[in-house]
Design an enzyme around this catalytic site. Structure first.
Site, short mmCIF file in Angstrom:
data_model
loop_
_atom_site.label_atom_id
_atom_site.label_comp_id
_atom_site.label_asym_id
_atom_site.label_seq_id
_atom_site.Cartn_x
_atom_site.Cartn_y
_atom_site.Cartn_z
N CYS A 134 -7.43 6.06 -1.20
CA CYS A 134 -6.87 6.14 0.16
C CYS A 134 -6.27 7.51 0.44
CB CYS A 134 -5.82 5.06 0.38
SG CYS A 134 -6.52 3.41 0.39
N TYR A 163 0.21 4.58 3.25
CA TYR A 163 -0.14 4.49 1.82
C TYR A 163 -0.83 5.76 1.28
CZ TYR A 163 -2.35 2.37 -2.34
OH TYR A 163 -2.76 2.09 -3.60
P1 NAD Z 1 0.28 -4.73 -8.04
O1 NAD Z 1 0.90 -4.98 -6.72
O2 NAD Z 1 -0.35 -5.85 -8.75
O3 NAD Z 1 1.33 -4.05 -9.03
C1 NAD Z 1 2.33 -3.18 -8.61
C2 NAD Z 1 3.63 -3.66 -9.22
O4 NAD Z 1 4.67 -2.76 -8.84
C3 NAD Z 1 4.04 -5.05 -8.71
O5 NAD Z 1 4.20 -5.95 -9.78
C4 NAD Z 1 5.35 -4.79 -7.99
O6 NAD Z 1 6.31 -5.85 -8.16
C5 NAD Z 1 5.82 -3.52 -8.66
N1 NAD Z 1 6.79 -2.83 -7.82
C6 NAD Z 1 6.73 -2.59 -6.49
N2 NAD Z 1 7.84 -1.97 -6.08
C7 NAD Z 1 8.61 -1.80 -7.20
C8 NAD Z 1 9.89 -1.23 -7.42
N3 NAD Z 1 10.60 -0.71 -6.42
N4 NAD Z 1 10.39 -1.26 -8.66
C9 NAD Z 1 9.69 -1.81 -9.69
N5 NAD Z 1 8.47 -2.37 -9.54
C10 NAD Z 1 7.94 -2.36 -8.30
O7 NAD Z 1 -0.77 -3.53 -7.82
P2 NAD Z 1 -1.87 -2.94 -8.81
O8 NAD Z 1 -3.19 -3.30 -8.26
O9 NAD Z 1 -1.55 -3.28 -10.21
O10 NAD Z 1 -1.65 -1.38 -8.58
C11 NAD Z 1 -1.06 -0.52 -9.54
C12 NAD Z 1 -1.10 0.92 -9.05
O11 NAD Z 1 -2.47 1.30 -8.82
C13 NAD Z 1 -0.38 1.18 -7.74
O12 NAD Z 1 0.19 2.46 -7.76
C14 NAD Z 1 -1.48 1.16 -6.71
O13 NAD Z 1 -1.16 1.90 -5.55
C15 NAD Z 1 -2.62 1.79 -7.49
N6 NAD Z 1 -3.95 1.44 -6.96
C16 NAD Z 1 -4.45 0.18 -7.13
C17 NAD Z 1 -5.71 -0.13 -6.62
C18 NAD Z 1 -6.31 -1.50 -6.80
O14 NAD Z 1 -7.43 -1.71 -6.36
N7 NAD Z 1 -5.64 -2.47 -7.39
C19 NAD Z 1 -6.46 0.84 -5.95
C20 NAD Z 1 -5.91 2.11 -5.78
C21 NAD Z 1 -4.66 2.41 -6.31
#
Ligand code: NAD
Length: 347
Positions: A134, A163
């Site tokens: 993104c 984002y």
């Molecule tokens: P997810 O939502 O499953 O995991 C993110 C975790 O971060 C959650 O468990 C949430 O509770 C925790 N979190 C949020 N705010 C917080 C805070 N203030 N303090 C502590 N913990 C906090 O998402 P994911 O899919 O595991 O994504 C992980 C990373 O990868 C993120 O940075 C996301 O932007 C990036 N990402 C994921 C995807 C995808 O397809 N899943 C794609 C691009 C980027």
């Protein structure tokens, strides 16, 4: 503050080095905890703001801290003694979430600024940041017959509002911490990740999980229909979770990639209609499709150009979508039926 103290060549990670994983209660963070545990690492500390019972995976022997990482004091505590810090904490979800909750997405900047500073102050040897596709210029993604995005396509910048901009700015933090302070920071731009132990209901889920769940519901209710967001022609690539954890490890430990954003995604492009057909095949059902043109649909097309990762690592994510969907569908089906019986599940 002493500058460039970490530039010297670092030794190979030892199995008892302390590894810190932010967002360990989430999908990718939880999978990464398991990955390092299975590789034999004995000191892993996970942190997430969710209460422990809501963490997607709990791995025996891993220190789990429930802490809000948007607060500096908590980041300092979490990074204490860390040799490597992996930051996967973010307030995020699929298109439905990131188009609607831009403030929440932008506020993840607090996590990212405090985590990198705390990792640096703790003397961590390496820092990993989870960026996203993104962050790419949205104007290059208006056509569903996409040209795959290569790393240089993030600039001139016109990222996804909220984002995407937050990710781009946080990438810059990594680059400057390396340039000015010698913190070995690496950055992967993930393209949609899916697989077991991912969000599959509740509004934050992404397309593969949502379509699997809708197919399971359609079979369960007997109405055999599915509502698809957009016209179904939008294209994407989807990376299986096992490729994601492997890729993170390789990127983190590659000196050629310091402060250099790199795609971590599959290059197998499909339309959302193709994705539905693949899920139908796994589920053994034909669904009546309707299209919700008012629903969030994101950019028209997006794929990962893997030229750079193949060149630097001699590797790219290669699990086929057919294989990954079989695993994911089976897991969501089991979760769905457990929930129906009143058991606690991951959502
Ligand atoms: P997810 O939502 O499953 O995991 C993110 C975790 O971060 C959650 O468990 C949430 O509770 C925790 N979190 C949020 N705010 C917080 C805070 N203030 N303090 C502590 N913990 C906090 O998402 P994911 O899919 O595991 O994504 C992980 C990373 O990868 C993120 O940075 C996301 O932007 C990036 N990402 C994921 C995807 C995808 O397809 N899943 C794609 C691009 C980027």
């Amino acid at each position: 503050m002493e500058k460039n103290r970490l530039i010297e060549k670092d030794p190979k990670p030892r199995k008892d080095d302390l590894i810190v994983i932010g967002g360990a209660g989430g999908f990718i963070g939880g999978a990464l905890v398991r990955y390092f545990h299975d590789k034999g690492f004995t000191r892993i500390r996970g942190a997430d703001k969710k209460p422990l019972p809501e963490w997607y995976q709990r791995v025996p022997g891993v220190e789990c801290l429930t802490m809000d990482l948007s607060e500096e004091a908590n980041c300092k505590r979490v990074c204490e003694g860390a040799v490597e810090v992996y930051n996967l904490a973010a307030d995020m979800g699929g298109m439905g979430f990131i188009e609607r909750f831009r403030v929440e997405c932008l506020r993840s900047i607090l996590i990212n600024t405090h985590m990198i500073e705390s990792a640096y102050r703790a003397g961590a040897r390496r820092y990993f940041f989870s960026s996203s596709a993104c962050a790419y210029n949205t104007q290059l993604q208006q056509d569903s017959k996409v040209t795959a995005l290569k790393e240089s396509d993030a600039y001139p910048a016109m990222a996804e509002r909220g984002y995407g901009w937050e990710k781009l700015v946080s990438e810059m933090f990594c680059q400057e911490y390396w340039a000015e302070r010698g913190l070995k920071a690496t950055i992967a731009r993930f393209h949609n990740v899916y697989g077991p132990w991912g969000t599959w209901d509740g509004g934050r889920e992404k397309a593969p999980a949502a379509i699997c769940r809708k197919a399971i519901q359609a079979i369960d209710s007997g109405d055999h229909s599915i509502s698809i967001w957009g016209d179904g022609h939008q294209t994407r690539s989807f990376m299986y979770i096992d490729d994601c954890t492997k890729g993170i490890d390789r990127i983190m430990h590659c000196d050629k990639l310091l402060a250099t954003p790199i795609n971590l995604g599959s290059s197998e492009l499909v339309s959302i209609n193709d994705l539905v057909s693949k899920v139908e095949k796994v589920a053994g059902i034909k669904l009546k499709r309707s299209y919700d043109l008012t629903a969030p649909r994101g950019v028209a097309g997006r794929n990962s150009d893997n030229t750079f990762i193949k060149q630097v690592l001699g590797w790219e994510p290669s699990t086929t979508l057919d294989h990954g969907l079989r695993e994911t569908y089976a897991w969501i089906k089991e979760q769905y039926h457990s929930r129906k019986k009143g058991k606690r599940v991951v959502e």
